[in-house]
Design a protein around this motif. Sequence first.
Motif, PDB file in Angstrom:
ATOM      1  N   TYR A   1       0.822  -1.218   0.000  1.00 54.75           N
ATOM      2  CA  TYR A   1       0.000   0.000   0.000  1.00 54.75           C
ATOM      3  C   TYR A   1       0.858   1.272   0.000  1.00 54.75           C
ATOM      4  O   TYR A   1       0.455   2.277  -0.579  1.00 54.75           O
TER       5      TYR A   1
ATOM      6  N   LEU B   1       0.056   4.261  -2.410  1.00 53.24           N
ATOM      7  CA  LEU B   1      -0.451   5.504  -1.820  1.00 53.24           C
ATOM      8  C   LEU B   1       0.634   6.481  -1.386  1.00 53.24           C
ATOM      9  O   LEU B   1       0.343   7.645  -1.126  1.00 53.24           O
TER      10      LEU B   1
ATOM     11  N   LEU C   1      -9.681   3.403  -4.121  1.00 55.22           N
ATOM     12  CA  LEU C   1      -8.496   4.225  -4.351  1.00 55.22           C
ATOM     13  C   LEU C   1      -8.710   5.016  -5.633  1.00 55.22           C
ATOM     14  O   LEU C   1      -8.897   4.432  -6.705  1.00 55.22           O
TER      15      LEU C   1
END
Length: 120
Positions: free
Chosen positions: A23, A27, A75
């Motif tokens: 992640y 991100l 997302l």
Amino acid sequence: MAVAKLGPVVLDCPDPTALAGFYAAILGGTVKDGDEGWVDLDGFGGAPLAFQEAPGYVPPKWPSPDASQQFHLDLTVEDLDSAEQQVLALGAKVLDAADRSRSWRVYADPAGHPFCLCAC
């Protein structure tokens, strides 16, 4: 008056450091080890995420009429095709991307949690 504030969204998994790294690559942010079996992802925009080791972890099934997916992350991305290539290279698996005209596609992270890439 609210009773509480939302803390991090915590994902159970077999390897918290590896999943936090997955992640973080998507991100941004920094992987921070916490207590034994717990890892936080800090320093990115959005809801805080944490990852907890879960012995005997069984990933959710999607889609499945007899087993719940429990939750999923949405997302947002600028370019679905580009983001798809990047998450697949990081170890995601396609769950549902057949209808390329939609503004969203469904994947599983390396631990099997479903997440969507959504065009913003």
